[in-house]
Design a protein around this motif. Sequence first.
Motif, PDB file in Angstrom:
ATOM      1  N   TRP A  49      19.126 -14.059  17.353  1.00 51.94           N
ATOM      2  CA  TRP A  49      17.661 -14.160  17.322  1.00 51.94           C
ATOM      3  C   TRP A  49      17.062 -14.322  18.714  1.00 51.94           C
ATOM      4  O   TRP A  49      15.853 -14.240  18.882  1.00 51.94           O
ATOM      5  N   ARG A  58      13.015  -8.793  12.083  1.00 51.81           N
ATOM      6  CA  ARG A  58      12.612  -9.702  10.996  1.00 51.81           C
ATOM      7  C   ARG A  58      13.840 -10.021  10.163  1.00 51.81           C
ATOM      8  O   ARG A  58      14.775  -9.244  10.111  1.00 51.81           O
ATOM      9  N   CYS A  59      13.815 -11.127   9.502  1.00 57.25           N
ATOM     10  CA  CYS A  59      14.947 -11.530   8.671  1.00 57.25           C
ATOM     11  C   CYS A  59      15.005 -10.671   7.398  1.00 57.25           C
ATOM     12  O   CYS A  59      13.975 -10.244   6.886  1.00 57.25           O
ATOM     13  N   PRO A 153      26.649   3.571  22.864  1.00 60.66           N
ATOM     14  CA  PRO A 153      27.450   4.791  22.829  1.00 60.66           C
ATOM     15  C   PRO A 153      27.426   5.515  24.178  1.00 60.66           C
ATOM     16  O   PRO A 153      26.381   5.624  24.818  1.00 60.66           O
ATOM     17  N   GLY A 187      19.572   5.902  15.642  1.00 63.03           N
ATOM     18  CA  GLY A 187      20.111   4.858  14.765  1.00 63.03           C
ATOM     19  C   GLY A 187      19.164   4.524  13.635  1.00 63.03           C
ATOM     20  O   GLY A 187      17.970   4.286  13.847  1.00 63.03           O
ATOM     21  N   THR A 188      19.710   4.516  12.429  1.00 58.82           N
ATOM     22  CA  THR A 188      18.914   4.213  11.241  1.00 58.82           C
ATOM     23  C   THR A 188      19.596   3.135  10.398  1.00 58.82           C
ATOM     24  O   THR A 188      19.677   3.228   9.179  1.00 58.82           O
ATOM     25  N   ARG A 211      22.033   9.856  12.030  1.00 59.21           N
ATOM     26  CA  ARG A 211      23.392  10.342  11.784  1.00 59.21           C
ATOM     27  C   ARG A 211      23.764  10.115  10.323  1.00 59.21           C
ATOM     28  O   ARG A 211      24.428  10.933   9.713  1.00 59.21           O
ATOM     29  N   ILE A 353      21.343  14.411  12.729  1.00 58.56           N
ATOM     30  CA  ILE A 353      22.408  14.721  13.700  1.00 58.56           C
ATOM     31  C   ILE A 353      23.775  14.528  13.041  1.00 58.56           C
ATOM     32  O   ILE A 353      24.764  14.310  13.703  1.00 58.56           O
ATOM     33  N   ALA A 382      19.258   2.081  18.646  1.00 57.49           N
ATOM     34  CA  ALA A 382      19.412   1.044  17.610  1.00 57.49           C
ATOM     35  C   ALA A 382      20.782   1.295  17.007  1.00 57.49           C
ATOM     36  O   ALA A 382      20.931   1.507  15.803  1.00 57.49           O
ATOM     37  N   THR A 383      21.786   1.303  17.880  1.00 56.97           N
ATOM     38  CA  THR A 383      23.111   1.794  17.508  1.00 56.97           C
ATOM     39  C   THR A 383      24.082   0.688  17.123  1.00 56.97           C
ATOM     40  O   THR A 383      25.284   0.929  17.010  1.00 56.97           O
ATOM     41  N   GLY A 384      23.571  -0.509  16.939  1.00 59.28           N
ATOM     42  CA  GLY A 384      24.394  -1.556  16.334  1.00 59.28           C
ATOM     43  C   GLY A 384      25.315  -2.286  17.298  1.00 59.28           C
ATOM     44  O   GLY A 384      25.042  -2.384  18.500  1.00 59.28           O
ATOM     45  N   TRP A 497      30.008  -0.707   9.803  1.00 59.24           N
ATOM     46  CA  TRP A 497      30.530  -1.708  10.740  1.00 59.24           C
ATOM     47  C   TRP A 497      31.361  -2.756  10.014  1.00 59.24           C
ATOM     48  O   TRP A 497      32.189  -3.419  10.619  1.00 59.24           O
ATOM     49  N   ASN A 502      32.156   2.093  12.997  1.00 56.89           N
ATOM     50  CA  ASN A 502      31.046   2.536  13.854  1.00 56.89           C
ATOM     51  C   ASN A 502      31.450   2.598  15.323  1.00 56.89           C
ATOM     52  O   ASN A 502      30.685   3.089  16.149  1.00 56.89           O
TER      53      ASN A 502
HETATM   54  P1  NAP Z   1      23.985  -0.569  12.355  1.00 53.83           P
HETATM   55  O1  NAP Z   1      23.723  -0.986  10.981  1.00 53.83           O
HETATM   56  O2  NAP Z   1      25.390  -0.462  12.814  1.00 53.83           O
HETATM   57  O3  NAP Z   1      23.238   0.799  12.577  1.00 53.83           O
HETATM   58  C1  NAP Z   1      23.457   1.556  13.720  1.00 53.83           C
HETATM   59  C2  NAP Z   1      22.846   2.912  13.549  1.00 53.83           C
HETATM   60  O4  NAP Z   1      23.078   3.674  14.729  1.00 53.83           O
HETATM   61  C3  NAP Z   1      23.463   3.701  12.406  1.00 53.83           C
HETATM   62  O5  NAP Z   1      22.488   4.502  11.823  1.00 53.83           O
HETATM   63  C4  NAP Z   1      24.506   4.541  13.128  1.00 53.83           C
HETATM   64  O6  NAP Z   1      24.870   5.699  12.453  1.00 53.83           O
HETATM   65  C5  NAP Z   1      23.765   4.870  14.398  1.00 53.83           C
HETATM   66  N1  NAP Z   1      24.665   5.195  15.482  1.00 53.83           N
HETATM   67  C6  NAP Z   1      25.601   4.399  16.042  1.00 53.83           C
HETATM   68  N2  NAP Z   1      26.227   5.031  17.043  1.00 53.83           N
HETATM   69  C7  NAP Z   1      25.679   6.276  17.114  1.00 53.83           C
HETATM   70  C8  NAP Z   1      25.901   7.392  17.940  1.00 53.83           C
HETATM   71  N3  NAP Z   1      26.844   7.388  18.879  1.00 53.83           N
HETATM   72  N4  NAP Z   1      25.150   8.489  17.741  1.00 53.83           N
HETATM   73  C9  NAP Z   1      24.210   8.503  16.779  1.00 53.83           C
HETATM   74  N5  NAP Z   1      23.944   7.484  15.962  1.00 53.83           N
HETATM   75  C10 NAP Z   1      24.681   6.370  16.128  1.00 53.83           C
HETATM   76  O7  NAP Z   1      23.274  -1.542  13.417  1.00 53.83           O
HETATM   77  P2  NAP Z   1      21.918  -2.386  13.236  1.00 53.83           P
HETATM   78  O8  NAP Z   1      20.867  -1.557  12.639  1.00 53.83           O
HETATM   79  O9  NAP Z   1      21.643  -3.021  14.539  1.00 53.83           O
HETATM   80  O10 NAP Z   1      22.306  -3.467  12.205  1.00 53.83           O
HETATM   81  C11 NAP Z   1      23.534  -4.183  12.279  1.00 53.83           C
HETATM   82  C12 NAP Z   1      23.485  -5.365  11.373  1.00 53.83           C
HETATM   83  O11 NAP Z   1      22.720  -6.384  11.971  1.00 53.83           O
HETATM   84  C13 NAP Z   1      22.820  -5.123  10.042  1.00 53.83           C
HETATM   85  O12 NAP Z   1      23.646  -4.496   9.126  1.00 53.83           O
HETATM   86  C14 NAP Z   1      22.424  -6.513   9.652  1.00 53.83           C
HETATM   87  O13 NAP Z   1      23.512  -7.237   9.154  1.00 53.83           O
HETATM   88  C15 NAP Z   1      22.012  -7.081  10.988  1.00 53.83           C
HETATM   89  N6  NAP Z   1      20.566  -6.863  11.151  1.00 53.83           N
HETATM   90  C16 NAP Z   1      19.753  -7.465  10.264  1.00 53.83           C
HETATM   91  C17 NAP Z   1      18.419  -7.271  10.366  1.00 53.83           C
HETATM   92  C18 NAP Z   1      17.535  -7.928   9.404  1.00 53.83           C
HETATM   93  O14 NAP Z   1      16.909  -7.272   8.641  1.00 53.83           O
HETATM   94  N7  NAP Z   1      17.496  -9.225   9.419  1.00 53.83           N
HETATM   95  C19 NAP Z   1      17.885  -6.469  11.323  1.00 53.83           C
HETATM   96  C20 NAP Z   1      18.731  -5.859  12.213  1.00 53.83           C
HETATM   97  C21 NAP Z   1      20.082  -6.060  12.106  1.00 53.83           C
HETATM   98  P3  NAP Z   1      26.113   5.668  11.434  1.00 53.83           P
HETATM   99  O15 NAP Z   1      25.615   4.948  10.226  1.00 53.83           O
HETATM  100  O16 NAP Z   1      26.415   7.095  11.228  1.00 53.83           O
HETATM  101  O17 NAP Z   1      27.222   4.915  12.125  1.00 53.83           O
END
Ligand code: NAP
Length: 547
Positions: A49, A58-59, A153, A187-188, A211, A353, A382-384, A497, A502
Motif C-alpha cells: 500500500w 483500491r482494495c 518485462p 497489462g489487464t 495479453r 497482443i 501494469a505487469t504485476g 502468478w 507470469n
Molecule cells: P497481474 O495480475 O499479474 O497482471 C499483470 C498483467 O500484465 C496481466 O494482464 C499480464 O498478462 C500482463 N503482462 C505481464 N507481463 C506482460 C508482458 N511481458 N507483455 C504483455 N503483458 C504482460 O498483476 P496486477 O494486476 O498487478 O495484480 C497482481 C495482484 O495484486 C492481484 O492479483 C491482486 O492479488 C493484487 N492486486 C489487488 C488489487 C486490488 O484490487 N486490491 C489491485 C492490484 C493488485 P497475462 O495475464 O497474460 O500474464
Amino acid sequence: MNHSHKRSTEVDAVIVGAGFSGLYMLHRLRELGFTTRMFEAADGVGGAWYWNRYPGARCDSESHYYCYSFSDEVRKEWKWSCRYPAQPEILGYLNFVADRLDLKKDIDFGTRVTAGTFDEDTHDWVVETNGGETVRARFLITAVGNTSAPSKPAIQGLDDFAGKIYYTASWPHEKIDFSGQRVGLIGTGSSGIQCTPHLAAEADRLTVFQRTANYSVPARNHLLTDAMRLEQEEKHQDLRRKTLASPIGMPFDLPQLSALEVSAEDRKRRYDELWAGGGFRFMFTSFNDLTVDLKANDTIAEYIGAKIRDTVRDPATAEVLCDFNHPAGTKRPPIDTDYYETFNRDNVNVVSIRTNPIREIMADGIILQDNERYELDTIVFATGFDAVTGSILNMNLRGKGGEALRDKWDRGPRAYLGLSPAGFPNMFMVTGPGSPSILANFPVCIEQHVDWIAECMVHMRENGIDEIEALPEPEDAWAKMIAEEANKTLLPLANSWYMGANIPGKPRVFLAYPSGVHAYTVICDDVAKRGYEGFALRSRKMAEAVS
Ligand code: NAP
C-alpha cells in the motif's frame, strides 16, 4: 529516517518489511519482550500500500474485514469511509496503527536487507543491509508481502523509448498529469483494470494492450454511513467467527449448491443477484463447484462474457475483452469500477497482443509482431509481480552449509507449512509460499501466521530451545500435498502468478496451500500442540550434553 547508529546489533529477531505483516509482527514481539530490528526498504510503512499509488488503486476486499482484528481499540478508533477504500486511505490506516502502537521508532526505513546467513555455531542469523550494517538475530522473519517485487518485462527497445514510463507497482508519489498524452497501458490484471478508467479520463488517448482477457466483476463501491458502521460493529463477533471458519477468510455464507444442479433460470437469478451486489461474493458465494468443475465454471464465464457484451457497445472491442483462455477465477478475480464501460469512450481502445505480441518498443511507441504501430507519449506497465517468492529470494539468504535459498528453490519454493524452509533454521516467512494467503483475505492469514510464530518463539524461550528447523520429510509431504490438492481444482489451468507462470523461467509450481485458511489454521495449531511436530527443536545445552 535511519536510527541504526543507536540500535543494537544483537537482537532476538530481525523482521523484514513494514506492511500489514511486519507491523503486527513487531507489535507482538515487542509485547512479548523480544528485542527486534526491523528493516523496511521504503521511507514509510505500508508495504504494497506504500508502493502501489497508481490512480484507481483500491482494495478488492471490504474494509470491515480487510483490517487488523487483534485490537478492539484500533478497530473502534478507525472509521472506514467506504466499502472498498482507496490506497491513500489504507496507507493512512497503516500509519494510524503504526503511530497508535508507537511502532515507527523501532523501524529502520530506507533500508534493504542485502544478505542473510545462518550461523550454525551460534544458531543466529547474520543479516546485512544496504546501509552497511550487520545484525545478529536468533530469528529471521520475512514479512515482505506477496506482491512486492515488481515484474518489469524486458521488452526489446524499452530503453530507447523517448516518452515517460511508469510501473503501477512502484508509482511516483507526485500526481502525474496525463492530459494531452497518448498513453499505452500494458497489462489487464487487477492493477491495469483499476487504473484504466482513470487514465482514460485524463489522457488524450488510451490504448490498452491485453495479453489475456480477464474476468472482472463490478465492485459496487459505496460510502459507509454511520448506521452501516454501527451495524458492522454490532455484528462484529458474529462476522469474526464466520471469517475464521471460512476457507477464504471472508465472512461470507458459502454456497451449498452446484451450478449444474439448478435450472438455467435459477442459476441466472443467482448470478444476477450477486452481480448486482458486486465484489468477491459473485465468484465465491454463487455455487460450490466453480473452481473444480469446468462445466460449472463455463456457466459463470458465459455469464460474465454476456455482461461484457451488454456493456461494451462496439462488438469487435467486446470480442477482444471476451477472448478468455482460462477458466473464470483461476486468476485472482479483479474487482472494478467502470472498467468495461470505459471502452465505450471515444479515446479508448483495446489491442489484443495474445497472438500478435509486442515486438519492440521504439522511441515513439510500440510496434507489434505484424508491424502494427502505436505512437505513444507514455507507457504504463501494469505487469504485476514476481509474486510470493521474488522478494524473499532477493534477500540472498543462506541456510545450513551455506546453501542458498535460491538454489534450494530452483525447482519451486519448498517450506514446511509454507512457514519455514528445511535447512534454514529459525527462519519464518509470514504468508510464505505454500501457505493459503494469496487465495484468501490477507489480514486474517497474516494474524494467524504472526500469532503462530510469536507463540513458537515463546515456547522456545520457555524451554531453552535455541533452534527450530523444519524437517525435510514433512516439507516434501507438504509440497506433494499442495500439488495434489491444487490439481483437484481448475487453478493450475491458468498461466497465473499463482502458478509462477507470469515470470519467464520461473518454475511452474502452485504457490499456495489450496484448501483454505480455516483448514490450514487447524493444521498449524495441531503441529504446535504436538510439540512442533515436523520440526527439529535443538538446544545448545542438549548438544553439549551429547558431546
Ligand atoms: P497481474 O495480475 O499479474 O497482471 C499483470 C498483467 O500484465 C496481466 O494482464 C499480464 O498478462 C500482463 N503482462 C505481464 N507481463 C506482460 C508482458 N511481458 N507483455 C504483455 N503483458 C504482460 O498483476 P496486477 O494486476 O498487478 O495484480 C497482481 C495482484 O495484486 C492481484 O492479483 C491482486 O492479488 C493484487 N492486486 C489487488 C488489487 C486490488 O484490487 N486490491 C489491485 C492490484 C493488485 P497475462 O495475464 O497474460 O500474464
